[in-house]
Write an enzyme that holds these catalytic residues in place. Structure first.
Site, PDB file in Angstrom:
ATOM      1  CG  ASP A 179     -10.384   3.596   5.076  1.00  0.00           C
ATOM      2  OD1 ASP A 179      -9.937   4.625   5.621  1.00  0.00           O
ATOM      3  OD2 ASP A 179      -9.999   3.219   3.963  1.00  0.00           O
TER       4      ASP A 179
ATOM      5  NE  ARG B  31      -8.048  11.061   6.740  1.00  0.00           N
ATOM      6  CZ  ARG B  31      -7.249  10.124   6.218  1.00  0.00           C
ATOM      7  NH1 ARG B  31      -7.698   8.939   5.926  1.00  0.00           N
ATOM      8  NH2 ARG B  31      -5.980  10.390   6.011  1.00  0.00           N
TER       9      ARG B  31
ATOM     10  CE  LYS C 269      -7.311   1.663   2.403  1.00  0.00           C
ATOM     11  NZ  LYS C 269      -7.508   2.930   3.066  1.00  0.00           N
TER      12      LYS C 269
ATOM     13  CB  SER D 158      -6.942   5.580   6.592  1.00  0.00           C
ATOM     14  OG  SER D 158      -7.208   5.288   5.248  1.00  0.00           O
TER      15      SER D 158
ATOM     16  CG  HIS E 262      -2.104   0.901   1.083  1.00  0.00           C
ATOM     17  ND1 HIS E 262      -3.290   0.480   0.531  1.00  0.00           N
ATOM     18  CD2 HIS E 262      -2.286   2.203   1.405  1.00  0.00           C
ATOM     19  CE1 HIS E 262      -4.155   1.484   0.520  1.00  0.00           C
ATOM     20  NE2 HIS E 262      -3.563   2.545   1.038  1.00  0.00           N
TER      21      HIS E 262
HETATM   22  N1  URA Z   1      -4.000   5.841   1.689  1.00  0.00           N
HETATM   23  C1  URA Z   1      -5.008   5.422   2.484  1.00  0.00           C
HETATM   24  O1  URA Z   1      -5.534   4.330   2.318  1.00  0.00           O
HETATM   25  N2  URA Z   1      -5.399   6.226   3.473  1.00  0.00           N
HETATM   26  C2  URA Z   1      -4.856   7.419   3.703  1.00  0.00           C
HETATM   27  O2  URA Z   1      -5.275   8.087   4.617  1.00  0.00           O
HETATM   28  C3  URA Z   1      -3.809   7.862   2.859  1.00  0.00           C
HETATM   29  C4  URA Z   1      -3.394   7.034   1.857  1.00  0.00           C
END
Ligand code: URA
Length: 433
Positions: A164, A171, A190, A186, A85
């Site tokens: 999220d 956000r 996930k 966040s 990620h």
């Molecule tokens: N990627 C995400 O999944 N969340 C964030 O807050 C920033 C980048």
């Protein structure tokens, strides 16, 4: 669950107080179930943005977000389950290349991604530029797909990571993205829903990152690595430079096109460097030998591209794009921005570049905005390159003349050209294991 008064909790954080686990669980659960309205949660996010949360609060926040939905049970898969990620960048299409590439190496990649956020692009929006592509699969379908091809690329949904899904979108439009506890919660909520054995994080720093300052990016990396280790998974964070768009193209369908080119062995050097470094880390966590050589081999043999085709097919996208790239919605009109003087590229204002894509229609200003997948930019020069007056710096793709005109005018200001040579930056700064 114990009930609280949301106004009192906003006030508590506004004044620098620390939340208890019960208070955080109440806030996340009530917002997810729409018992707290957006305007109160926005105020809460802004209070967190300014006052922060310590590690304990961040962990409770992340756990409450994780528990807002169901976690996958992938125990039936015997392969190593590893994902990556990114904390968000401009032109960052690495996930589109890495997920099929690592699946072709025998890793299971159950990737849950997000949409574009602030000035940065989102994997889901990019994938949705492929006609028909579905990013919301049932759990039954995604389990079947993982068994068959070893990779899925989906978004947060009412079932998986629903908190999220809502908070991320809020956000994005309330200027509360660039907060270490909120980004950590966040991302990790996930990723921990994916039943992983290991995770590789691409933590960006530089003028196109949410944490431009290296020290803050490193703090973000350390926070997420610690959350992951406490949850019992192996996590590696790679700190990468985001002082220029990654690769040449920025924009949803243009980035899909560039990713397909990369899987055909024709990716630009900077993009491939980040992709291979993260890929090597994923292989290392999976205890699969071969490193970069194996990754190159899977691209050269066409196996990685084949997995991407299967992924697009399984998720109902238009597979004919692989024979005819013009089936992607790519704007027909192009505009060139050329250098007004000769010299070395000292700096590219990457944040501004991302915001200009939003202005062109490639991102959102409101949660309800529809994205124009066809527009974007091609950056032909990078920091450190020498340019002659009149050389093309950027090509703009847009079928909306009015927007293109405004954006072209502003794009001239993203490059800073100086007479003195400027050394190329190191793309990979540090790896935290
Ligand atoms: N990627 C995400 O999944 N969340 C964030 O807050 C920033 C980048």
């Amino acid at each position: 669950m114990k009930m609280f008064n949301p106004v009192e909790l906003i006030k508590k954080k506004r004044d620098g107080g620390k939340f208890s686990r019960g208070e955080i669980e109440f806030l996340i659960s009530s917002y997810t179930k729409e018992k707290i309205p957006d305007y109160q949660f926005s105020a809460l996010l802004m209070a967190i943005y300014f006052q922060g949360m310590d590690f304990e609060e961040t962990t409770h926040f992340m756990k409450a977000m994780l528990e807002s939905g169901r976690s996958l049970d992938l125990s039936f898969i015997k392969k190593p389950k590893i994902d990556k990620h990114s904390t968000g960048g401009v032109g960052d299409k690495v996930s589109l290349i890495l997920a099929p590439l690592l699946a072709s190496c025998g890793i299971c990649v159950p990737m849950i991604s997000g949409r574009s956020l602030g000035h940065t692009g989102g994997t889901l929006d990019k994938l949705e530029s492929i006609a028909g592509f579905k990013t919301d699969l049932t759990v039954k379908k995604l389990r079947k797909q993982l068994r068959n091809i070893g990779v899925v690329m989906i978004g947060q949904s009412p079932r998986i990571a629903p908190a999220d899904r809502k908070i991320y979108a809020l956000r994005d439009v309330t200027a509360t993205v660039d907060s270490i506890p909120l980004i950590s919660a966040s991302i990790m909520s996930k990723k921990l829903a994916e039943d992983l054995n290991g995770l590789v994080l691409d933590v960006k720093f530089g003028n196109g990152a949410f944490m431009p300052e290296y020290r803050r990016a490193k703090e973000l990396a350390r926070t997420m690595v610690k959350i992951g280790h406490r949850a019992g998974i192996k996590v590696t964070a790679v700190l990468t430079d985001m002082n220029a768009p990654l690769g040449e193209y920025v924009g949803n369908s243009l980035e899909v096109m560039e990713s397909i080119e990369a899987l055909r062995g024709r990716g630009p050097e900077d993009l491939m460097k980040v992709t291979f470094t993260l890929g090597e880390e994923m292989l290392r966590l999976a205890k699969i030998k071969g490193g970069r050589r194996l990754l190159r081999k899977k691209i050269a043999s066409g196996e990685a591209l084949e997995v991407f085709k299967k992924l697009v097919c399984c998720q109902e996208g238009d597979v004919l794009i692989f024979d005819n790239i013009l089936r992607l919605p790519i704007a027909r009109r192009r505009y060139s921005i050329s250098a007004e003087k000769s010299g070395y590229i000292h700096r590219v204002d990457t944040f501004k570049t991302g915001m200009l894509l939003v202005e062109l229609g490639g991102g959102r200003l409101k949660t309800t905005d529809r994205i124009d997948h066809s527009c974007g930019f091609r950056f032909l020069k990078k920091p450190g390159d020498y340019v002659k007056k009149g050389d093309c710096l950027v090509e703009v793709f847009s079928d909306n003349r009015q927007r293109a005109r405004t954006v072209c005018k502003e794009l001239r200001e993203v490059y800073f050209i100086t007479r003195k040579p400027f050394p190329k930056r190191k793309l990979i700064r540090e790896i935290i294991r």
